[in-house]
Enzyme design. Structure first.
Site, PDB file in Angstrom:
ATOM      1  N   GLU B  48       0.914  -1.520  -0.085  1.00  0.00           N
ATOM      2  CA  GLU B  48      -0.037  -0.056  -0.221  1.00  0.00           C
ATOM      3  C   GLU B  48       0.621   1.423   0.112  1.00  0.00           C
ATOM      4  O   GLU B  48       1.099   2.396  -0.445  1.00  0.00           O
ATOM      5  CB  GLU B  48      -0.848   0.218   0.844  1.00  0.00           C
ATOM      6  CG  GLU B  48      -1.932  -1.042   1.030  1.00  0.00           C
ATOM      7  CD  GLU B  48      -1.788  -2.381   1.222  1.00  0.00           C
ATOM      8  OE1 GLU B  48      -0.039  -2.718   2.146  1.00  0.00           O
ATOM      9  OE2 GLU B  48      -2.202  -2.905   2.004  1.00  0.00           O
ATOM     10  N   PHE B 110     -10.977  -7.199  14.084  1.00  0.00           N
ATOM     11  CA  PHE B 110      -9.950  -7.616  13.099  1.00  0.00           C
ATOM     12  C   PHE B 110      -9.538  -7.120  12.167  1.00  0.00           C
ATOM     13  O   PHE B 110     -10.608  -5.946  11.233  1.00  0.00           O
ATOM     14  CB  PHE B 110     -10.106  -9.127  12.358  1.00  0.00           C
ATOM     15  CG  PHE B 110      -9.514  -9.690  11.191  1.00  0.00           C
ATOM     16  CD1 PHE B 110      -8.126  -9.668  11.860  1.00  0.00           C
ATOM     17  CD2 PHE B 110      -9.959  -9.717   9.634  1.00  0.00           C
ATOM     18  CE1 PHE B 110      -7.241 -10.627  10.679  1.00  0.00           C
ATOM     19  CE2 PHE B 110      -8.729  -9.329   9.027  1.00  0.00           C
ATOM     20  CZ  PHE B 110      -7.492 -10.293   9.154  1.00  0.00           C
ATOM     21  N   GLN B 111      -8.490  -6.365  12.333  1.00  0.00           N
ATOM     22  CA  GLN B 111      -7.862  -5.161  11.105  1.00  0.00           C
ATOM     23  C   GLN B 111      -8.118  -4.101  11.465  1.00  0.00           C
ATOM     24  O   GLN B 111      -8.614  -3.141  10.315  1.00  0.00           O
ATOM     25  CB  GLN B 111      -8.265  -6.305   9.653  1.00  0.00           C
ATOM     26  CG  GLN B 111      -7.496  -7.041   9.287  1.00  0.00           C
ATOM     27  CD  GLN B 111      -7.054  -7.403   7.959  1.00  0.00           C
ATOM     28  OE1 GLN B 111      -7.858  -7.118   6.707  1.00  0.00           O
ATOM     29  NE2 GLN B 111      -6.077  -7.467   7.343  1.00  0.00           N
ATOM     30  N   LYS B 160     -17.383  -1.078   6.517  1.00  0.00           N
ATOM     31  CA  LYS B 160     -18.180  -1.362   5.923  1.00  0.00           C
ATOM     32  C   LYS B 160     -19.366  -1.779   5.033  1.00  0.00           C
ATOM     33  O   LYS B 160     -19.952  -1.443   3.968  1.00  0.00           O
ATOM     34  CB  LYS B 160     -17.529  -2.548   5.751  1.00  0.00           C
ATOM     35  CG  LYS B 160     -17.684  -4.035   4.641  1.00  0.00           C
ATOM     36  CD  LYS B 160     -16.611  -4.758   4.794  1.00  0.00           C
ATOM     37  CE  LYS B 160     -16.855  -6.507   3.886  1.00  0.00           C
ATOM     38  NZ  LYS B 160     -16.644  -7.753   4.090  1.00  0.00           N
ATOM     39  N   MET B 466      24.782   7.572   1.720  1.00  0.00           N
ATOM     40  CA  MET B 466      24.285   9.260   2.035  1.00  0.00           C
ATOM     41  C   MET B 466      24.701   8.949   2.915  1.00  0.00           C
ATOM     42  O   MET B 466      25.697  10.098   4.413  1.00  0.00           O
ATOM     43  CB  MET B 466      23.145   9.795   2.153  1.00  0.00           C
ATOM     44  CG  MET B 466      22.875  11.142   2.678  1.00  0.00           C
ATOM     45  SD  MET B 466      24.405  12.593   1.767  1.00  0.00           S
ATOM     46  CE  MET B 466      22.841  12.905   0.640  1.00  0.00           C
TER      47      MET B 466
END
Lengths: 171, 560
Positions: B48, B110-111, B160, B466
């Site tokens: 993502e 959940f999630q 949802k 760097m």
């Protein structure tokens, strides 16, 4: 570092207070007190807070507040202003003599006794936060058991008001 | 119509053509609705974070709002870095995330994660939608907020059950946000003051930043007409063309000697669309000590006076202000000033060390020459990024995409994907370091899936270069955890595993042929340039330093 009292009109949305306080924390602005309530305008809440800072800090406080989408208006009350705070103070008390002394102190500060118990008195006091500081200081000798303060509320004196219609310079 | 369908309809009405995303449980209704739409493309990424950077790359390259989509919890949290990056570099992105159903929000379902809470400080605004009928308004507001004023990311968290709910409302055209009225025009009197100050200045410089990317045309006219020396920050490269004789390069930590000296001696700075970040100013108390007038043009009032006191603050849209300045400007009589600047340029131009091995700067310069500075260049973060800023001659606006404010390693590949989607017919050239590239290299799959013809140039020095450079300069050569070469993958084999053509280049004499092969390949290509392991980005002003302490060349012990 000057003491400033700032008022903010906000849309009354969930988490709007979190947005403001998280921004203060993130940018390192040190807030001394904070008070929130509804206004007479539907859907608009008013927040007032006390912040210490130099001109540059206060300018940033105002500008960063204005960046928040739900902030409608920000005013630093830098002219003549009314400033009030309400406090409840519970004090330990022993014997009639102390009771009388405490009553006298309360009168001097125009505090009211709002609750009485065998060994405790509770005062309600309102006024400028500095006055409340002094009142509590006077009581420490007796043993302050509990305090609760609302944080300072502020408003300009005279005819100046926080108007909503002013076009906000947002980013 | 369901909430999910309403979201997509609202996106289409905002002109959205493509979404960068990754599905998951709590966003499945939207993905199901997407399956039925032919007018919305979806680019499936493999992580993502890449959806966020790709949306940002798309936005930067096109000037339009980029859209990213993810599921709840881990999906949304993976967007966090990309959102913070977009916030810092003022990139318009709208992120749509699934959320657990409202009935279980707050129960550690959940999630589940408090995504609006987490993203509050790193978005311009965010929404948790609890009523399906708010959806069209929220989407319209999100796009308006993301794209106007100082652009930035806006997140919409979508439970949802709201996606599944029946929607019967309409889609508003207008947006009514009482607390958000972005300024468009500057104050005409401040413009007059700015022009008067410009006329009176003896040693003026123009500094342009990322906020000026949409104002290149009037700014170029202003430079042309006034003859003012122009400097572009990392985000401002391409606003003034690199081959314009009045362009002095980049300021700050790895800026050119001439640009930094010009700022150090300037009596007037006209700054447009920049925020005087610490990598530009160094020690503030010693920044531009001879400055008498700072004209600071920014659309965000909070940027003016945040770092430097502006003598002439000018809140307004860069293009509007630049247009007025270009109209009112007169040729400046600054011949002596220009003589001084030319002397600085001649004394200390950007140099590439004489070495037998292949060097990053040479690779970038060769690509610059071969593309005439006309490619859309994207970078990761690190030494290669600074080399690209120094040596790629960016000719066009919106054509140098790099993570500046947040300095996000791994920005490059996904941002290049977004840029290529936005500008399909153009050459998108990614310069990445071996370290930076490995932070998002899974997106080679996305490049392969859509055959995006991104030219991936890995400047592989086998180090976190760097960090190693700072260890050289400031930590007594203690190379703590920066060595990668012993465990880097074979990038050619890796590319081939994804079905992508690849080549390796190890010597100077292979360079011209390799550059031609990369640029002439029709589709995507991965080129692993094995550059000298210990290189340094110079000039350099140490963090918190000033132009007086510029290190022009590597210290002797760094030389091989």
């Amino acid at each position: 570092m000057k003491r400033h009292l700032v008022s903010v009109l906000v849309e009354d949305h969930p988490r709007v207070l979190t947005r403001i306080t998280s921004m203060f924390a993130r940018r390192g602005f040190n807030i001394d007190s904070l008070a929130v309530g509804r206004t007479h305008l539907p859907g608009v809440s008013r927040i007032s807070f006390v912040v210490y800072g130099d001109d540059r800090t206060i300018e940033q406080v105002e500008k960063q507040l204005n960046r928040l989408i739900e902030v409608l208006k920000v005013v630093d009350h830098d002219g003549p202003r009314l400033e009030r705070e309400l406090a409840l103070v519970k004090v330990r008390v022993e014997g009639i003599e102390e009771r009388l002394e405490l009553k006298e102190i309360a009168e001097a500060f125009r505090a009211r006794i709002v609750d009485v118990a065998r060994s405790a008195l509770t005062f309600e006091v309102s006024g400028h936060p500095a006055k409340i500081d002094r009142f509590i200081e006077e009581l420490t000798h007796y043993g302050v058991l509990e305090t609760m303060r609302t944080g300072a509320l502020g408003m300009d004196r005279g005819e100046r008001v926080l108007k909503l219609r002013a076009r906000k310079e947002a980013i | 119509m369901t909430g999910a369908e309403a979201v997509l309809e609202a996106l289409r009405r905002q002109g959205v053509e493509v979404i960068f995303g990754h599905p998951g449980g709590a966003i499945m209704p939207v993905y199901d609705a997407l399956y039925k739409r032919r007018d919305l493309h979806h680019v499936l990424v493999r992580h993502e974070q890449a959806a966020g950077h790709a949306a940002a790359g798309y936005a930067r390259a096109s000037g339009r709002v980029g859209v990213a989509m993810a599921t709840s919890g881990p999906g949304a949290l993976n967007l966090v870095t990309a959102l913070a990056d977009a916030m810092m570099d003022a990139t318009p992105v709208v992120a749509i995330t699934g959320q657990v159903p409202t009935a279980v929000v707050g129960t550690d379902a959940f999630q589940e994660a408090d995504v609006t809470g987490v993203t509050m400080p790193i978005t311009k605004h965010n929404y948790l939608v609890t009523d399906v009928h708010d959806l069209p308004r929220v989407v319209a507001e999100a796009f308006y907020i993301a794209a106007t004023g100082r652009p930035g990311p806006v997140l919409i968290d979508l439970p949802k059950d709201v996606q599944n709910a029946e929607f019967t409302g309409s889609f508003p055209e207008a947006v009514d946000l009482p607390g958000y009225k972005p300024v468009q025009k500057g104050h005409p009197r401040q413009v007059e003051k700015a022009l008067a100050a410009l006329r009176a200045a003896e040693r003026p410089v123009l500094m342009v930043g990322g906020g000026a990317q949409g104002a290149a045309e009037p700014i170029r006219r202003l430079v042309e007409r006034s003859g003012i020396p122009a400097i572009g920050t990392l985000q401002g490269l391409g606003v003034v063309a690199a081959d314009d004789p009045r362009f002095l390069g980049m300021p700050g930590m790895h800026g050119t000697y001439a640009a930094n000296q010009a700022i150090h001696q300037a009596d007037l700075i006209l700054g447009i669309g920049l925020r005087f970040d610490d990598r530009v100013t160094g020690d503030l108390s010693r920044f531009a000590p001879k400055l008498r007038t700072l004209i600071h043009v920014n659309i965000d009032p909070a940027e003016i006076g945040k770092v430097l006191k502006a003598h002439i603050p000018l809140v307004g849209d860069a293009a509007w202000v630049a247009e007025r300045l270009a109209e009112g400007a007169e040729p400046l009589a600054i011949e002596d000033w220009w003589r001084q600047i030319r002397a600085w340029q001649q004394a200390h131009p950007l140099r590439i060390p004489e070495r037998p091995e292949l060097q990053s700067q040479e690779v970038i310069r060769a690509f610059g020459e071969a593309t005439g500075g006309e490619a859309v260049v994207v970078t990761g973060v690190g030494q290669h990024q600074m080399f690209a800023a120094q040596f790629y001659p960016v000719k066009r606006p919106r054509s140098f995409l790099t993570s500046g404010g947040l300095g996000t390693m791994g920005f490059g590949l996904p941002a290049a994907i977004g840029a290529q989607v936005a500008r399909p017919g153009e050459t998108v050239l990614l310069f990445d370091g071996d370290g930076s590239f490995q932070m998002t290299l899974q997106e080679l799959a996305t490049v392969a899936k859509y055959r995006l013809p991104v030219k991936i140039v890995i400047l592989n020095n086998g180090f976190l270069g760097m960090v190693r450079q700072w260890q050289d300069l400031f930590y007594d050569d203690r190379y703590s955890e920066v060595f990668l070469a012993d465990s880097n993958p074979d990038f050619v084999k890796l590319a081939e595993a994804y079905g992508l053509p690849a080549l390796r280049v190890e010597a100077k004499d292979e360079l011209p042929g390799a550059v031609a092969r990369v640029l002439e390949s029709e589709g995507p290509v991965v080129a692993d340039f094995r550059v000298v392991p210990e290189e340094g980005v110079f000039p350099m002003i140490p963090a918190g330093g000033s132009a007086e302490e510029m290190i022009l060349e590597p210290p002797k012990e760094v030389e091989p």
